[in-house]
Design a protein around this motif. Structure first.
Motif, short mmCIF file in Angstrom:
data_model
loop_
_atom_site.label_atom_id
_atom_site.label_comp_id
_atom_site.label_asym_id
_atom_site.label_seq_id
_atom_site.Cartn_x
_atom_site.Cartn_y
_atom_site.Cartn_z
N PHE A 1 0.80 -1.23 0.00
CA PHE A 1 0.00 0.00 0.00
C PHE A 1 0.84 1.28 0.00
O PHE A 1 0.35 2.32 -0.44
N LYS A 2 2.04 1.22 0.52
CA LYS A 2 2.96 2.36 0.51
C LYS A 2 2.30 3.64 1.06
O LYS A 2 2.21 4.66 0.38
N PRO A 3 1.83 3.61 2.32
CA PRO A 3 1.20 4.81 2.88
C PRO A 3 2.19 5.96 2.97
O PRO A 3 3.40 5.75 3.14
N VAL A 4 1.67 7.18 2.81
CA VAL A 4 2.53 8.38 2.80
C VAL A 4 2.04 9.41 3.80
O VAL A 4 0.90 9.36 4.27
N SER A 5 2.90 10.38 4.08
CA SER A 5 2.60 11.47 5.00
C SER A 5 1.25 12.11 4.65
O SER A 5 0.96 12.35 3.48
N GLY A 6 0.44 12.33 5.67
CA GLY A 6 -0.87 12.95 5.46
C GLY A 6 -1.99 11.95 5.29
O GLY A 6 -3.17 12.32 5.41
N ASP A 7 -1.67 10.68 4.98
CA ASP A 7 -2.72 9.66 4.90
C ASP A 7 -3.41 9.54 6.25
O ASP A 7 -2.83 9.85 7.30
N LYS A 8 -4.65 9.06 6.21
CA LYS A 8 -5.42 8.82 7.43
C LYS A 8 -5.68 7.32 7.54
O LYS A 8 -6.23 6.72 6.61
N VAL A 9 -5.27 6.74 8.69
CA VAL A 9 -5.43 5.30 8.89
C VAL A 9 -6.22 5.04 10.16
O VAL A 9 -5.86 5.54 11.23
N ILE B 1 1.79 10.13 9.36
CA ILE B 1 0.52 9.56 8.90
C ILE B 1 -0.45 9.65 10.07
O ILE B 1 -0.12 9.29 11.20
N ARG B 2 -1.64 10.18 9.82
CA ARG B 2 -2.61 10.37 10.90
C ARG B 2 -3.20 9.02 11.32
O ARG B 2 -3.54 8.19 10.46
N VAL B 3 -3.32 8.84 12.64
CA VAL B 3 -3.76 7.56 13.19
C VAL B 3 -5.05 7.75 13.99
O VAL B 3 -5.15 8.63 14.85
N TYR C 1 5.21 3.10 12.99
CA TYR C 1 5.62 3.47 11.64
C TYR C 1 4.83 4.71 11.18
O TYR C 1 5.41 5.66 10.64
N PHE C 2 3.52 4.69 11.38
CA PHE C 2 2.68 5.80 10.94
C PHE C 2 3.09 7.10 11.63
O PHE C 2 3.22 8.14 10.98
N PHE C 3 3.31 7.04 12.95
CA PHE C 3 3.73 8.24 13.66
C PHE C 3 5.05 8.77 13.11
O PHE C 3 5.22 9.98 12.96
N SER C 4 5.97 7.87 12.79
CA SER C 4 7.29 8.30 12.31
C SER C 4 7.23 8.91 10.91
O SER C 4 8.16 9.58 10.47
#
Length: 192
Positions: free
Chosen positions: A37-45, A71-73, A65-68
């Motif tokens: 999926f290659k999530p990127v900065s600004g994505d919402k998960v 990526i919004r969690v 990983y998302f915090f680093s």
């Protein structure tokens, strides 16, 4: 096979995993998710906090990983029998609820309806994306209220090998399943 039978079978299969096996398999699921999926900065998960006594996938790998990566969690919280989505941050305070599950102290629903990814807990998923959870229906209700564009992704230690015979009309199938060995897409029209 019926959901109740699958629920029992896959709870037992999970319990048979050692803690080390569960963590190694969680790492593989995490790597397959990131690579596909290659999530990127600004994505919402939207992602669940693992219940370790149920040997769920260790989603702390994902969350860190998302915090680093900025990526919004968002995580689920049950409020008045409804699953809401609470945005969390590295300093969010958590508490243990009446089911002995860790959730944020905040009851503030983010009211976000579009998520790039909704990473969903489950016990089993068949070849059509139908899932067996814990039988409370929280995620089906949640899925009804989010954007149809949000990718609904199950994570599991096990690949599908049998059909769910008692799928209900209100059941909402997943779009993808990520296991330690592969990522399956359930789009019947071939379009993603």
């Amino acid at each position: 096979m019926l959901k109740a039978e699958l629920r029992k079978k896959y709870m037992q299969k999970r319990k048979a995993l050692s803690d080390d096996e569960a963590f190694l398999l969680s790492e593989r699921v995490f790597e397959n998710f990131i690579n596909y999926f290659k999530p990127v900065s600004g994505d919402k998960v939207h992602i669940f906090i693992p219940i370790f006594r149920f040997k769920e996938i260790d989603t702390r790998l994902f969350i860190n990983y998302f915090f680093s990566r900025n990526i919004r969690v968002f995580v689920p919280k049950i409020v008045d029998t409804k699953l809401i989505s609470v945005e969390i941050f590295e300093d969010t305070v958590f508490e243990i609820n009446q089911w002995n599950i860790s959730e944020p102290v905040s009851n503030e629903d983010s009211k976000v309806s579009f998520f790039n990814y909704v990473i969903t807990p489950l016990l089993y998923c068949d070849h059509k994306g139908n899932r067996v959870g814990y039988g409370k229906g929280f995620y089906d209700g949640f899925f009804e209220n989010i954007s149809k564009e949000s990718k609904k992704i199950g994570v599991n230690y096990f690949n599908p090998d049998e059909n769910i015979d008692d799928v209900w009309e209100n059941d909402i199938p997943l779009d993808y399943l990520v296991t330690p060995t592969e990522v399956l897409s359930f789009f019947s029209n071939g379009l993603e």
